[in-house]
Each structure stands twice: as C-alpha cells, then as structure tokens.
Design a protein around this motif. Structure first.
Motif, mmCIF file in Angstrom:
data_model
loop_
_atom_site.group_PDB
_atom_site.id
_atom_site.type_symbol
_atom_site.label_atom_id
_atom_site.label_comp_id
_atom_site.label_asym_id
_atom_site.label_seq_id
_atom_site.Cartn_x
_atom_site.Cartn_y
_atom_site.Cartn_z
ATOM 1 N N GLU A 166 5.662 0.681 7.438
ATOM 2 C CA GLU A 166 7.038 0.284 7.164
ATOM 3 C C GLU A 166 7.090 -0.901 6.208
ATOM 4 O O GLU A 166 7.877 -0.918 5.238
ATOM 5 N N GLN A 201 2.116 1.886 12.222
ATOM 6 C CA GLN A 201 3.492 2.231 11.900
ATOM 7 C C GLN A 201 4.227 1.036 11.307
ATOM 8 O O GLN A 201 4.971 1.154 10.318
ATOM 9 N N GLU A 202 3.974 -0.143 11.889
ATOM 10 C CA GLU A 202 4.614 -1.348 11.370
ATOM 11 C C GLU A 202 4.135 -1.662 9.957
ATOM 12 O O GLU A 202 4.909 -2.041 9.073
ATOM 13 N N GLN A 246 8.570 -1.043 2.365
ATOM 14 C CA GLN A 246 9.522 -2.071 1.948
ATOM 15 C C GLN A 246 9.036 -2.795 0.693
ATOM 16 O O GLN A 246 9.789 -3.007 -0.263
#
Length: 510
Positions: free
Chosen positions: A126, A122-123, A130
């Motif tokens: 993300e 998930q990180e 970005q």
C-alpha cells in the motif's frame, strides 16, 4: 536330570545287593554253618547299600539346590535388565513428549509470525502504491514510461561499455598477434641458415695456352660454330689470355657447353665429330647431375612421392638464378621455412613444406614456356597429380589473397627468403654468437667437460665428469645453468638445458 540319574543308580545298586543276598541264601541252604555267615554278610551288604543310597540321594539333593539357585540368579539378572530397559523407554517417551510440545509451540509461533509478515507486506504494498502515484504525479510520467527510459539508458550505457571493451580487446589481441607473428618468424628464421649464391649468366673455361684458342675457333671458325650450334650458347673469344667466356641465359645449356669445352680442351682433339660426341656426353652427365640434385632437394626437405618429372625440373633449378639467389637453394629454404612456420601455427606441415619446395618450379621452364612462373608451375604440378592444396600454394605465392593458411605461409616464407641477402649475414653472425654464448655459459660451471648448443640454439647439452658431479648434483646444475641463461642472455622462445652424466666400468676377460 542329575538327581534322576543318581536315583536310578541307587535303586540299581540296591537291587544288585538284594540279588546278591538271595543268591547267598540259596547257595547256603545246604550248608547250615554258612547260613549264619551269609545272613551277616547280607545284612552288611544291605547296610552298605542303604548308606550308598542315602549318599547318592544327598548328592542329588545338593545338585538340585545348586541348579535352583543358578536359575533364580539368572531370573533376577533378566528382571534387572528388563527394569533398566523399561526405565530407558520411559525416559525416551518423556523426551519425545517434550519435543512434541516444543514443536507445537514453534508451529504456533510461526503461524503468528506468518500472519504478521502478510500484514506487513500488505502495508508495504500500500505504501509502495502511494509512493508510486506520488512519483508519477511529480514526474508527470507513468511507471511504464519511466521503466522504458531506464531500460533505454541502460542499453545505451551497456552498448557503449561493450564497444569500449571490444576496442580494448581488439587492440590487445592485435598486439598479441603481432608479438606471436614476430616470435614465430624469428624462431623459424633462427632454425634455418643456408648459403646464398650470387646470380651469374656467364661461365669461364680456362685454357692451357693461347694456341688452344685457335683450335677452338678452327678453320674458318667451323669448330666454334659447331659448338655454338650443338649447345645453343655464345662463345666469346677475346684478347683475355688463358680463358674463353660462355654466355647464355639458359643455365643448363651454358653448363653443358662449359663441361663439353672442358673435356675438349683436356683431350686436345677438337673437331666437329669430337665436338658432337663431347656435347652428348656432357648432356648425359648434366642430366644425371640434375636428377641427383632434384633427389637431394626432396631428401633435404623431407618430401616424398613426387612425380619423376617434377624431381628432374627441381634439379634444373640448380643452374637457375634469380635476384642474386640460386633458385634450388631458395626453394629448399622456402620449403623448410614454410614447414617450420606451419609447425609453429598448427597448420599442415607436409602441405606447406611441399608447396614451398615447388613454389618456383615454373622457373625451370620459363625459357621454353611463355607466362608467369607461378602459372607455369601451377600447370606443371596439376598435370603431375599434385594435390590441389599444394598446387594452390604454387599459384598464389605472389598473390595477396590465399585459399589456405598453408598458401599464406608459403608466400611468407618466400618473402623471408627473398629478403635474406645482406640481412642474412648479420643474422648468421648473431646466430653463431648466441650459440657460442650458450656454450660459454655452460662451461662457466665446475665439473663440465663438454657443452654443445644444438637445435639452432634451442637446447644446450652439457656433459659432466662423473667423479665431480653426482646424480643429485646434475639436477641442481641443470637448474643453475638455466637460471644463468635466463638472466644473462637474450634469446627467442625457450632453451632446454640437458645435463648428461655417464659412468663406465671396464673389465677384461682372460
């Protein structure tokens, strides 16, 4: 069981003793003197029976004790075995408990790691989003637009690479095709060697003397006119001593006239009646020669089942010449060459061979029928029931477009044969020199008695002396000869080396 049997036997013995005592008492009742003796004997018997009883009972007790001890020992062994099994099962149960506990710990660890991995994914997603948004801002392009540009450039590079590779493969295959074509043509030409016969439109008949010229001319020229009328030729009688010349573009008529004139000169009686008879006889002889020549041509090439009219037309080509070559010899050569080329490239050998043999058959009728000889031959073979694949070879052997690979091979063989005058003599010399070098190479090894180069130089057979070369040495000799041929000689294709060793034993029956 043994104790019971012994007890029964003791009781039976005791009863037997009692019975014997009673019998003795009864038998001695009348005899007073014997009574005392009988009592004593009875007492002894009873005493012996008692002793035997005690012995039997003692033995039975000993047997019972032994049986009991054996049973106790067996029970002890079974108990020990049961104790061992019980301990083993307890150990296994403990091991299973340990493993179960370890698996539970591993499962808990995996659950924890899976949770960590999901968090890391998930990180990462993300961070990826970005970075993507930052790249889109910097490049002023969306992700789909960038993907489209990358795909387009990849397609262009792949197309360019495929085009370059296709060009390289085309050049490579073209080079290989040229090399294979040269190899196949070289093999086919080397496998065939025939003589070339020069073209001729005149024939000469020798005369025993000049007086025979007058007889041939006859009174007011009636004999020579009769010969020319019967044969359709022109007879030239000039000042050349000892000969007359026969001129005609039809080689069959010229050959008939030559044979008839030879017979007339030999006979000496030259008159119109004899001339007509000689021409008829010469015609029959030439027809027989033509038929035999046609048959021999089919046998030489290996073609069967042709219509008799086609065989006769083939034989007529024996007296037909074209561009310095005898047409029948040329047809035989083209048939053999076409068959060899077909065998090299995997085409139908029979169709190519037959098409090559018949490709110029129209030339046998060019004096009677107007038109190109290819079309005349096509009509002749079609009417004779020849298959269409073969008739197309006849029709197309001078064309650039061909309906089959066999037709193309016939045209190629025709071109090879047509180019043979002049070049063939050089090829023949190289061919014979190569055969001679093969045989000399074999003779250079010890133990070789005879050597023969066969199959147009594609095989050399070596016969060795059985006293000098054994069976094992034959294999070594074959490899040595093949190695020397590969190193020292130049040749197309492959050359097979066969070493032959023969042992003969003789005996005489008396």
């Amino acid at each position: 069981m043994t104790t019971i049997i012994l007890s029964v036997l003791a009781v039976a013995g005791f009863a037997t003793g009692i019975a014997a005592v009673v019998w003795l008492l009864l038998s001695t009742r009348k005899d007073g003197n014997k009574l005392q003796r009988s009592r004593e004997e009875a007492a002894d018997t009873i005493s012996q029976a008692e002793e035997e009883k005690r012995a039997i009972l003692l033995q039975a007790q000993e047997e019972a004790i032994k049986i009991r001890e054996a049973g106790d020992q067996e029970i002890k062994e079974q108990r020990r075995e049961l104790n061992r099994m019980e301990r083993r099962y307890i150990q296994r149960e403990e091991q299973l408990d340990h493993k179960s506990e370890s698996l539970e710990n591993l499962e808990a660890e995996l659950v924890r790691r899976e949770s960590d991995a999901e968090s890391a994914l998930q990180e990462a997603d993300e961070i990826k989003h970005q970075h993507t948004r930052e790249l889109e801002r910097i490049a002023s392009l969306t992700t789909d637009q960038a993907r489209s540009i990358v795909f387009k450039r990849g397609e262009e590079e792949a197309t360019h690479e495929l085009s370059r590779r296709y060009y390289e493969l085309e050049k490579e295959h073209q080079t290989r095709a040229d090399e294979n074509a040269r190899r196949i043509l070289t093999l086919a030409i080397n496998r065939l060697a025939t003589d070339v016969v020069s073209e001729s439109t005149t024939s000469v008949v020798s005369l025993p003397n000049d007086e025979m010229k007058g007889r041939l001319i006859g009174r007011e020229g009636r004999n020579i006119r009769a010969i020319e009328a019967r044969t359709g030729v022109e007879i030239v009688v000039d000042d050349t001593p000892g000969i007359v010349t026969i001129s005609c573009f039809d080689p069959v008529r010229r050959e008939i006239a030559k044979l008839a004139l030879t017979q007339l000169v030999k006979d000496g009686r030259i008159q119109p009646a004899r001339i007509e008879e000689s021409v008829k006889r010469a015609t029959r002889d030439i027809d027989e020669i033509i038929w035999r020549a046609g048959e021999e041509a089919t046998f030489e090439v290996g073609v069967s089942g042709l219509d008799p009219e086609l065989i006769r037309l083939l034989g007529r080509l024996k007296y037909r010449y074209s561009y310095g070559e005898n047409v029948l010899t040329h047809s035989i050569e083209v048939g053999l060459l076409a068959g060899m080329l077909a065998s090299e490239v995997g085409a139908d050998v029979q169709i190519a061979t037959t098409g090559g043999l018949l490709h110029d058959i129209g030339k046998a009728m060019t004096h009677e029928i107007k038109g190109p000889h290819a079309e005349i031959g096509y009509d002749l073979t079609t009417r004779s029931g020849v298959p269409s694949l073969i008739t197309n070879c006849v029709l197309e052997h001078h064309d650039d477009d061909h309906s089959s690979i066999e037709s193309f091979l016939v045209a190629a063989a025709d071109g090879i044969s047509a180019a043979r005058p002049g070049a063939r003599r050089e090829s023949m010399e190289q061919y014979t020199r190569r055969l001679r070098e093969l045989e000399e190479t074999a003779y250079s090894f010890g133990g070789v008695q005879r050597a023969f180069a066969i199959q147009a130089g594609r095989e050399v057979r070596v016969m060795v002396s059985p006293e000098d070369v054994d069976d094992v040495a034959c294999a070594t000799l074959a490899r040595d000869i093949a190695g020397k041929v590969s190193r020292d000689l130049q040749y197309p294709g492959q050359i097979k080396v066969t070493v032959i060793r023969e042992t003969r034993e003789e005996s005489i029956a008396k």
